[in-house]
Motif scaffolding. Sequence first.
Motif, mmCIF file in Angstrom:
data_model
loop_
_atom_site.group_PDB
_atom_site.id
_atom_site.type_symbol
_atom_site.label_atom_id
_atom_site.label_comp_id
_atom_site.label_asym_id
_atom_site.label_seq_id
_atom_site.Cartn_x
_atom_site.Cartn_y
_atom_site.Cartn_z
ATOM 1 N N ARG B 48 0.841 -1.197 0.000
ATOM 2 C CA ARG B 48 0.000 0.000 0.000
ATOM 3 C C ARG B 48 0.882 1.255 0.000
ATOM 4 O O ARG B 48 0.634 2.209 -0.736
ATOM 5 C CB ARG B 48 -0.894 -0.003 1.237
ATOM 6 C CG ARG B 48 -1.692 1.292 1.399
ATOM 7 C CD ARG B 48 -2.617 1.209 2.588
ATOM 8 N NE ARG B 48 -3.431 2.402 2.701
ATOM 9 C CZ ARG B 48 -3.179 3.413 3.514
ATOM 10 N NH1 ARG B 48 -2.114 3.381 4.297
ATOM 11 N NH2 ARG B 48 -3.966 4.464 3.558
ATOM 12 N N HIS B 50 3.802 1.848 -1.133
ATOM 13 C CA HIS B 50 4.585 2.187 -2.323
ATOM 14 C C HIS B 50 3.767 2.080 -3.602
ATOM 15 O O HIS B 50 4.322 2.044 -4.679
ATOM 16 C CB HIS B 50 5.819 1.277 -2.412
ATOM 17 C CG HIS B 50 6.816 1.555 -1.337
ATOM 18 N ND1 HIS B 50 7.647 2.659 -1.355
ATOM 19 C CD2 HIS B 50 7.089 0.907 -0.192
ATOM 20 C CE1 HIS B 50 8.409 2.657 -0.275
ATOM 21 N NE2 HIS B 50 8.080 1.605 0.448
ATOM 22 N N ASN B 51 2.447 2.021 -3.475
ATOM 23 C CA ASN B 51 1.650 1.745 -4.665
ATOM 24 C C ASN B 51 0.494 2.714 -4.842
ATOM 25 O O ASN B 51 -0.519 2.343 -5.415
ATOM 26 C CB ASN B 51 1.088 0.320 -4.546
ATOM 27 C CG ASN B 51 1.465 -0.531 -5.731
ATOM 28 O OD1 ASN B 51 1.926 -0.006 -6.740
ATOM 29 N ND2 ASN B 51 1.246 -1.820 -5.632
ATOM 30 N N GLY B 52 0.608 3.894 -4.307
ATOM 31 C CA GLY B 52 -0.496 4.843 -4.443
ATOM 32 C C GLY B 52 -1.373 4.922 -3.213
ATOM 33 O O GLY B 52 -2.203 5.795 -3.088
ATOM 34 N N GLY B 53 -1.177 3.964 -2.286
ATOM 35 C CA GLY B 53 -1.863 4.063 -0.994
ATOM 36 C C GLY B 53 -3.331 3.691 -0.990
ATOM 37 O O GLY B 53 -4.057 4.049 -0.066
#
Lengths: 466, 400
Positions: B48, B50-53
């Motif tokens: 989450r 590192h992936n846009g949250g």
Amino acid sequence: MAHHPLYSDLCQIAGSKYVADSDFAVWAYAKDSSAYPARVPGIVVRPNTAEEVSEIVKLANQHKVPIVPRGGGTQFGGWPPGEPGKSICVDMTRMRRILDVNELNKTVTVEAGVTCAELEARLLPKGLYAHTVFSPADSVTIGGMVCGVFGGGGQMFAGLASNWPTIVGVKAVLPNGEVIETGTRTNPHAKMFFRSAVGPDLAGLFIGSMGIFGIITEVTLDLFYWQPHREVGAVAYKYERLDDAYQAIVKLGMHEPKLFSLCILFGLGPLAQTDWQLLYRAQGHSREELDRKLETTARIIEDTAPPDAWQPADAVGYATEFLLHGHDFPPHTLGMWTIMEFLCPRDNTLEIFKALSELIVEELRGWEDRVLSGGCSMFMCGEQHYLSFGLYHKESDPEAREKALSVSQKGNILGLEMGGFKLVLNKEGGDICAAMMPPAYSNWLRALKKAMDPNNIMNPHMLLLP
Amino acid sequence: MNTTGVIANSELERIREMAYACTRCGACREKYSGDMTHTPAFRVCPVREHNGGFEHHCARGKLQIAQGILEGRCAYSPELIDLIYSDPDCKLCTWVCNALPVLDPPMVWRAMRQDIVAAGSGPPPPLKEIDTRVREQHNVFGARTDRRAKWAQGLDLPGRGELLYFAGCYASYPQAGIARSTVAILRQAGLDPAYLADGEWCCGVAQFHDGSTALAEQAAKHNVELIASSGAKRVVTSCAECYKSLKLEYPDILGELPFEVVHVSEILADMLGAGKISLKAGLPERRVTFHDPCHLGRYCKVYEPPRAVIGAIPGVELVEMKRHRDYAWCCGNGAELVSSMQPELASEIARGRMEEAGETGAQALITACPRCVLSLERAARGMKVYDLTVAVARSMGLEV
Ligand SMILES: Cc1cc2nc3c(=O)[nH]c(=O)nc-3n(C[C@H](O)[C@H](O)[C@H](O)COP(=O)(O)OP(=O)(O)OC[C@H]3O[C@@H](n4cnc5c(N)ncnc54)[C@H](O)[C@@H]3O)c2cc1C
Ligand code: SF4
Ligand code: SF4
């Protein structure tokens, strides 16, 4: 898969990394922490600045697409419906900067997506503290706390039923996309240091608003000094001694100066009929202050306690867990939590408490294995009491879910009719309260909403509004 | 809706109660421990973070999706399959989730992956390739089987013995120094470990996690049979992932094993305690930090032995990262899942971990898994990364 019609525009505003509209992505935003039904948005965007939020709101107006703001998603009154499959869910958790800790003015200004626990952790090393929520502090955002639950409560709130008096002001994006600041910032030369505004206190429009009047992007809260000396204690009363236990918390609650940061009368409820536990947490700036509070507490309890009250070690153990490290509540292993909760005046708290207990016994007959009566608490908060009755069920059991929700609906209506006041509203919770609103008040609310939000963009269909 | 094949959901159905046990409290997104001055955890889910949250990257969202699948409200699109596979199963969400043991979120994605594989819709190509290599060459790299034991050339390791060293793919191929260090240390302590040589197969960790359980089971049976026939009463491994496979996964599918499984850090700590080895020299770096591999720490609860060993290296000061022990942040790899599905995400997670290591003021990081060493070394930006065995061999003055 075809994208949401506003996908490209939202990507332009927030960046494509922060926009999602696949069916599983929006599904993950369809519920709050309750068992109420899923309400699926059409697209989710995670803005980074108030300017981006403003552009999103303007875009939504242009296309008449509803917006559902979201903080930690931990409301438990039913997730706002927006317009299923179409609404823009504005996830505020990317806006999480702590903007200013002003130790001289004793204010802290944060972005709306900061969690209560993060704020607490950042302030603690400075010996400072802001009033937030007791739990689930890891998830509840400051914006969600202000909008969703009247500023929140439960954490060090002796003397306060809710934290709203400690909210200094907000920065918010109005339903037309304009950005405003309340309080002393209505003088553009002043800092945000006091709640009073030029004219009426319009910050109140946002507190407990559930986002129907705009999106909060920043919040300024009062700061307090952290009280490092803390101790918890517990006294148990036999189940049938509820009246005595209640007398004790009334006397403790009426004492000046206030003795506790947290005090709860807790029991497993009318079905289990276990002992009542009076759990308290006292704090002090000095050991002497704390000792004085503890001595006074012991004296009041002794004066009111019947001879069969005692202080069991296991209750103290629980109190320590629950009150000292109390961000992990309630126990998750029991299943999904459905809650009936009310703020009650002292003079009829016990009556409401007993009536709800009876209702639970009556309603859960035959359901005891599938819907657990998971404890009832009477939190002492200042001059009021906050009652909460929890029911637990397994989400994998749809009938039990329906049963829990229907008992809680009945309980909520009963509590309101007896003079309680709900602090956690959102969709289903809010509708029950709105149905009881005097017509003149609901007309006023409707007119205000219409004037501020002619396109009905912001969280439509809440509080029985269009 | 873009759906992929017909997926029976039988594994997900089997753990239905678990998939529904989430109370949506959100602690698996971020979590401050009750005792914040002791173990603050901060952001929980590396994917989450590192992936846009978004919600769908963290456990709460993925559990919601699992429920959606069971209710027929979500379907396995290729994007969803990619999502379910781009997760290192680091188990930090399990650790912070108050619903444990009722709820262990990665078990839910593992069940979903098994259903996806059973329907012929997975694993996605990068993992399918790893599966093929494991099936054909018995290692995750597709390297020649007859090169597996090259690292042991000249060591004359016996094929039979009470103690057996299980090297695993990483220490056998790219990180032979770890295998050689392990053997050198054990020998210094008077132990002569047996070794399966080319007979050793990949432990199957990727297949346990990617849903190719038949292949994983094949690897488990093969390895257990061979180890048992070697006469080993005790198996030591220097790889956290192999350790977790042998210690937890194998007994889970095959029942009680006829041998004990230990991680090298445990045996090192015991040998130090018993005075069987002594660490003489320091490391060039005085201040070091320790990275807990997820498979060693959260999965198997081995936290203290590596710390005891590091603490015994003369002149070395161990400083903890903000997130350590149960709260440790993943290195980004996790059973090959993220590193093969989203290499850039894996590197970002590793970079995040190395930044945290940097914040301690440490000059070197020690970990206890070749896979973690590799991930973290690539993200190190100047900080030295050691495997525990390499650091110990160095401190003992051993030539490897
Ligand atoms: C287990 C549990 C225990 C709880 N205990 C307590 C407690 O001890 N004390 C207490 O006070 N509360 C408690 N709560 C309630 C919780 O604090 C509130 O429901 C709070 O509103 C949730 O905040 P959130 O950030 O998760 O908001 P969300 O759930 O995301 O949103 C709540 C509402 O506010 C709106 N909203 C969110 N952010 C914004 C924004 N920035 N601008 C405009 N509108 C917005 C949303 O549209 C929604 O209508 C508890 C909840 C749970 C599940
Ligand atoms: S997985 Fe666990 S920690 Fe996460 S939301 Fe569900 S109950 Fe909470
Ligand atoms: S296992 Fe790790 S990466 Fe996967 S959801 Fe849990 S915390 Fe996130």
